[in-house]
Motif scaffolding. Structure first.
Motif, PDB file in Angstrom:
ATOM      1  N   LEU A  35      24.711  18.316  -3.056  1.00 29.16           N
ATOM      2  CA  LEU A  35      25.211  17.773  -4.314  1.00 29.16           C
ATOM      3  C   LEU A  35      25.338  16.253  -4.195  1.00 29.16           C
ATOM      4  O   LEU A  35      26.425  15.696  -4.055  1.00 29.16           O
ATOM      5  CB  LEU A  35      26.561  18.395  -4.663  1.00 29.16           C
ATOM      6  N   GLU A  36      24.188  15.587  -4.227  1.00 28.43           N
ATOM      7  CA  GLU A  36      24.172  14.131  -4.137  1.00 28.43           C
ATOM      8  C   GLU A  36      23.810  13.536  -5.489  1.00 28.43           C
ATOM      9  O   GLU A  36      23.080  14.135  -6.283  1.00 28.43           O
ATOM     10  CB  GLU A  36      23.187  13.679  -3.055  1.00 28.43           C
ATOM     11  N   ARG A  37      24.298  12.353  -5.752  1.00 23.70           N
ATOM     12  CA  ARG A  37      24.165  11.748  -7.072  1.00 23.70           C
ATOM     13  C   ARG A  37      22.757  11.216  -7.319  1.00 23.70           C
ATOM     14  O   ARG A  37      22.112  10.702  -6.418  1.00 23.70           O
ATOM     15  CB  ARG A  37      25.172  10.595  -7.211  1.00 23.70           C
ATOM     16  N   TYR A  38      22.318  11.358  -8.571  1.00 25.94           N
ATOM     17  CA  TYR A  38      21.050  10.749  -8.964  1.00 25.94           C
ATOM     18  C   TYR A  38      21.150  10.268 -10.409  1.00 25.94           C
ATOM     19  O   TYR A  38      22.172  10.479 -11.075  1.00 25.94           O
ATOM     20  CB  TYR A  38      19.882  11.716  -8.778  1.00 25.94           C
ATOM     21  N   THR A  39      20.117   9.597 -10.884  1.00 26.86           N
ATOM     22  CA  THR A  39      20.122   9.040 -12.240  1.00 26.86           C
ATOM     23  C   THR A  39      19.028   9.680 -13.083  1.00 26.86           C
ATOM     24  O   THR A  39      18.047  10.212 -12.565  1.00 26.86           O
ATOM     25  CB  THR A  39      19.906   7.510 -12.220  1.00 26.86           C
ATOM     26  N   VAL A  40      19.201   9.609 -14.397  1.00 25.28           N
ATOM     27  CA  VAL A  40      18.199  10.091 -15.355  1.00 25.28           C
ATOM     28  C   VAL A  40      17.693   8.894 -16.144  1.00 25.28           C
ATOM     29  O   VAL A  40      18.491   8.186 -16.767  1.00 25.28           O
ATOM     30  CB  VAL A  40      18.799  11.135 -16.309  1.00 25.28           C
ATOM     31  N   PRO A  41      16.379   8.619 -16.142  1.00 24.89           N
ATOM     32  CA  PRO A  41      15.868   7.425 -16.816  1.00 24.89           C
ATOM     33  C   PRO A  41      15.749   7.600 -18.327  1.00 24.89           C
ATOM     34  O   PRO A  41      15.475   8.696 -18.820  1.00 24.89           O
ATOM     35  CB  PRO A  41      14.489   7.229 -16.188  1.00 24.89           C
ATOM     36  N   TYR A  42      15.948   6.499 -19.033  1.00 28.29           N
ATOM     37  CA  TYR A  42      15.802   6.487 -20.490  1.00 28.29           C
ATOM     38  C   TYR A  42      14.395   6.907 -20.904  1.00 28.29           C
ATOM     39  O   TYR A  42      14.203   7.607 -21.897  1.00 28.29           O
ATOM     40  CB  TYR A  42      16.118   5.084 -21.012  1.00 28.29           C
ATOM     41  N   ARG A  43      13.404   6.511 -20.117  1.00 26.53           N
ATOM     42  CA  ARG A  43      12.018   6.860 -20.456  1.00 26.53           C
ATOM     43  C   ARG A  43      11.787   8.363 -20.525  1.00 26.53           C
ATOM     44  O   ARG A  43      10.868   8.828 -21.215  1.00 26.53           O
ATOM     45  CB  ARG A  43      11.059   6.243 -19.431  1.00 26.53           C
TER      46      ARG A  43
END
Length: 379
Positions: free
Chosen positions: A302-310
């Motif tokens: 359970l490690e953090r990640y990001t979701v891109p606007y694209r």
């Protein structure tokens, strides 16, 4: 911004209300999710759970306080496009079909009904064969003796899973049911059950949805009988409630300006144009052909990640945003970001981008994403 929320049910919330889920899987740091979770969630045993009935009222009161125009009991029919933009959408409102026009549209239908109607390219399910995750009908039981009750999930109680497999083999429980997931209820003496299962069905097809509803509802009393006979603490349990609808985990994956991949998630890629800064969830595909967890799931902490606007900007339609599990991503990436906290965070970012576009008169592709990012970071 002037916002109209069109909802098919008599309340909002999707799987967190109509689907009778009572547990937040995964996490989204900051923003509306944490505010909502803090208002309704409490610790029960080893899990934090909520009451779906409480959420129905909370969601509607928050929307009203924010000045959102709400249109319930209304079902999207189709989108009319012109030159790469949606001109208006057609909606069945009671017995009448009405037309609605907006500067920006956000597709929060799960299956991507608006995007599909507008002509956005998509793929179905898993890239190799088009198979989709199975569907499940959630239900709740009462009469649970919490002094002896257990709350299994995948692989935690093999002796109980073995008993379930025997029940399936003997015809006491209809396949492809076979896994055992029990979740502490919000109220004492209750538990929520995630054990019905329907495979090989397409959530965009009403005939398949009907078949899944019929199968999973047949499985419910069979599973209740299994709980009474085989699971400690459930000897006197009784059925309290079933979800309003079978839960659909996966259908269409739409083509965006960027396709989020499992490699991005594993590498914890921080995109310059992230729309969601801090989310986490394991790869949670259920078995596409049977019961239990899918053997192809990648192992991920359970490690953090990001979701891109694209990934929420669809190809070919310039005034539409994708929201939730229908964003642009691979089958395996979707197994992580499909859960409710992450979908809620995506929706919050999408809403701010849509408002900036509509109020400022700028195309969605030219939104100042830095302004959105400032509001999405934990205060």
């Amino acid at each position: 911004a002037d916002v109209l929320l069109i909802e098919r049910d008599g309340y909002v919330g999707g799987m967190s209300t109509a689907g009778l889920l009572n547990l937040w899987c995964g996490a989204a740091v900051g923003g509306l999710f944490e505010k909502i979770s803090a208002a309704v969630t409490k610790k029960r045993g080893r899990r934090k759970v909520y009451n779906p009935e409480t959420l129905k009222g909370l969601y509607l009161s928050m929307l009203s306080e924010a000045g959102v125009n709400i249109l319930l009991h209304s079902v999207f029919i189709s989108a009319e496009t012109d030159g790469g933009s949606i001109k208006y959408i057609n909606v069945l409102c009671g017995t009448d079909v009405k037309r609605f026009e907006a500067k920006v549209y956000i597709d929060s239908t799960g299956n991507g009904a608006v995007a599909k109607s507008a002509g956005v390219p998509y793929t179905r399910g898993r890239e190799s064969d088009g198979l989709m995750q199975p569907m499940s009908l959630e239900f709740a039981v009462g009469g649970v003796d919490e002094s002896t009750a257990v709350y299994p999930t995948f692989g935690t109680h093999p002796e109980i899973e073995e008993k379930m497999h025997r029940y399936v083999e003997e015809g006491k429980v209809e396949p492809p049911a076979g896994h055992v997931i029990l979740i502490e209820g919000f109220l004492p003496g209750t538990a929520f059950v995630n054990m019905t299962n329907a495979t090989g069905v397409d959530g965009t097809d009403s005939e398949d949805l009907t078949a899944a509803e019929l199968l999973t509802r047949r499985q419910v009393p069979q599973i209740v009988n299994f709980l009474r006979e085989c699971v400690p603490g459930y000897e006197n349990c009784c059925l309290l409630q079933t979800a309003n609808t079978v839960g659909v985990r996966e259908t269409l994956h739409f083509k965006g300006l960027y396709t989020l991949t499992e490699t991005d998630i594993i590498n914890r890629t921080v995109f310059d144009d992230w729309i969601v800064p801090d989310v986490s969830a394991v790869f949670g595909n259920h078995n596409l052909k049977g019961s239990g967890s899918d053997e192809n799931n990648l192992k991920q902490k359970l490690e953090r990640y990001t979701v891109p606007y694209r990934s929420i900007l669809p190809v070919g339609v310039d005034n539409l945003l994708l929201n939730g599990r229908n964003i642009s991503g691979t089958h395996m990436a979707h197994a992580s970001y499909r859960v409710m906290p992450i979908c809620m965070a995506i929706g919050e970012g999408a809403g701010m981008a849509a408002a900036q576009s509509a109020l400022g008169g700028v195309p969605l592709c030219d939104v100042d994403i830095k302004k959105v990012q400032k509001k999405m970071v934990r205060k």
